[in-house]
Motif scaffolding. Sequence first.
Motif, PDB file in Angstrom:
ATOM      1  N   TYR A  65      93.357   1.407  -0.342  1.00  0.00           N
ATOM      2  CA  TYR A  65      92.898   2.366  -0.027  1.00  0.00           C
ATOM      3  C   TYR A  65      92.113   2.238   1.368  1.00  0.00           C
ATOM      4  CZ  TYR A  65      93.900   3.820  -4.486  1.00  0.00           C
ATOM      5  OH  TYR A  65      95.106   4.654  -5.894  1.00  0.00           O
ATOM      6  N   VAL A  66      91.768   2.673   2.389  1.00  0.00           N
ATOM      7  CA  VAL A  66      90.814   3.174   3.781  1.00  0.00           C
ATOM      8  C   VAL A  66      90.140   4.522   3.792  1.00  0.00           C
ATOM      9  CG1 VAL A  66      90.713   2.860   5.845  1.00  0.00           C
ATOM     10  CG2 VAL A  66      92.501   1.693   4.389  1.00  0.00           C
ATOM     11  N   LEU A  67      89.134   3.900   3.475  1.00  0.00           N
ATOM     12  CA  LEU A  67      87.608   5.020   3.461  1.00  0.00           C
ATOM     13  C   LEU A  67      87.574   5.490   5.118  1.00  0.00           C
ATOM     14  CD1 LEU A  67      85.485   3.714   1.004  1.00  0.00           C
ATOM     15  CD2 LEU A  67      87.501   5.832   0.903  1.00  0.00           C
ATOM     16  N   SER A  68      87.717   6.580   5.434  1.00  0.00           N
ATOM     17  CA  SER A  68      87.148   6.556   7.002  1.00  0.00           C
ATOM     18  C   SER A  68      86.232   8.206   7.108  1.00  0.00           C
ATOM     19  CB  SER A  68      88.153   6.920   7.633  1.00  0.00           C
ATOM     20  OG  SER A  68      89.482   6.115   7.718  1.00  0.00           O
ATOM     21  N   GLN A  69      85.496   7.785   7.766  1.00  0.00           N
ATOM     22  CA  GLN A  69      84.497   9.472   8.137  1.00  0.00           C
ATOM     23  C   GLN A  69      85.175  10.324   8.884  1.00  0.00           C
ATOM     24  OE1 GLN A  69      79.807   9.426   7.824  1.00  0.00           O
ATOM     25  NE2 GLN A  69      80.215  10.719   9.782  1.00  0.00           N
ATOM     26  N   ILE A  70      85.452  11.329   7.979  1.00  0.00           N
ATOM     27  CA  ILE A  70      86.232  12.446   9.639  1.00  0.00           C
ATOM     28  C   ILE A  70      85.173  13.694   9.637  1.00  0.00           C
ATOM     29  CG2 ILE A  70      88.603  12.032   8.713  1.00  0.00           C
ATOM     30  CD1 ILE A  70      88.371  15.218   6.283  1.00  0.00           C
ATOM     31  N   THR A  71      84.265  13.995   8.953  1.00  0.00           N
ATOM     32  CA  THR A  71      83.887  15.723   9.217  1.00  0.00           C
ATOM     33  C   THR A  71      82.267  15.008   8.834  1.00  0.00           C
ATOM     34  OG1 THR A  71      85.665  16.951   8.988  1.00  0.00           O
ATOM     35  CG2 THR A  71      83.756  17.333   9.621  1.00  0.00           C
ATOM     36  N   SER A  72      81.447  15.165   9.300  1.00  0.00           N
ATOM     37  CA  SER A  72      79.796  15.115   9.801  1.00  0.00           C
ATOM     38  C   SER A  72      79.497  16.420  10.425  1.00  0.00           C
ATOM     39  CB  SER A  72      79.074  13.856  10.571  1.00  0.00           C
ATOM     40  OG  SER A  72      77.804  13.757   9.953  1.00  0.00           O
TER      41      SER A  72
END
Length: 370
Positions: free
Chosen positions: A42-49
Amino acid sequence: MKNYSILIVITLLVIISCKKNKEQTTQIPNEADVKELAMGPYVLSQITSKENLQVFAITGKDEIKKEYITLDIALKEKKVEVRETSNVNELRIDNNSEDTIFIHSGDIVKGGKQDRTVANDVIIKPNAKNVPLASFCVEQGRWSPRKGERSDKFEENSKMLSSKKLKLAARYDSNQQKVWEKVSEEQSKLNNNLSSRTGNKVDVTENESASSLQLTLESNELKKVKKELQESVIKGLKNKDNVIGYAYAINGKVYGVDIYNSKKLFKDLTPKITESIVTEAIVESNDSIPTKAKIVDVKHFIEQSKMIEDSNKTKKINETTELNIRETKEGYLTFSSIDKDQKKWIHKNYLKKEKENKKSTTVLSTQRRR
């Protein structure tokens, strides 16, 4: 000899300096700056902060190509019938279609004699009849139909449990009293936080059934406040390819991770899921400046769930669905729902137990409660 010694010292200093420079050029970037991180398949990506909520997309390959119909779609299209049994902790469902139905743990069904939540993920085979659904009441007091509803069945599923505390009370503790306590706690926090945000006194229990979590989640004031934040999360997920799950953090703390073995299933569940976590962020908001979680914190959360276990148990949900619950010594939980026909997991949910300050209340009788 003296000049030779000086030359040796200079050479050693040059070698040390070059080594330090090389180490600096290959140094891992500051963890706070990492926005994407590989983790096994898997790849983790921040999409919302935004505000006190952070959402991370999980991308990767899915293994199950079988198509599932979610409960909300199945009810809208009259493919299923969810029936009242007059037992708070059990419902019955008929699948009147050729489709396979996926009921998500925490799905709330509206109507009947009291609104209920389904405790675990359940897969319903085509044309399966009279299948039991373990449930918990998310409403107290009412034992007759509301206006426009039927007392013998449930016709809507637009919401799901909106906090990890509620999920743990139902899915891990299997404790009706705790479910009621957490519903009341959530309503109280929503009243305070929505009143603070809007500048007006808000009471999410001012409706036909004050104790109903479903009606609380339908509050117009809540809809207005969560609209922009929910749209931001959905947009972030849509902008990523091959999304099969998400993780989220509130006030800088990782609250949960969910991974699905079907991209389409996750896509169909996204509206309910995003509404749930946005509501939880509003419930847990406060006046302090929110801290931020790092993407490595999400990775750590998942890795901790794989540490030395305290217990590991498997239980049969029905002939098609099996649930494995793994608990580590530190209280990290992994719920793995398995499609027995496919012989593969379909949904993995990662949570961490809450620390209890008092003795857990006893499990209530599963007999009808008014």
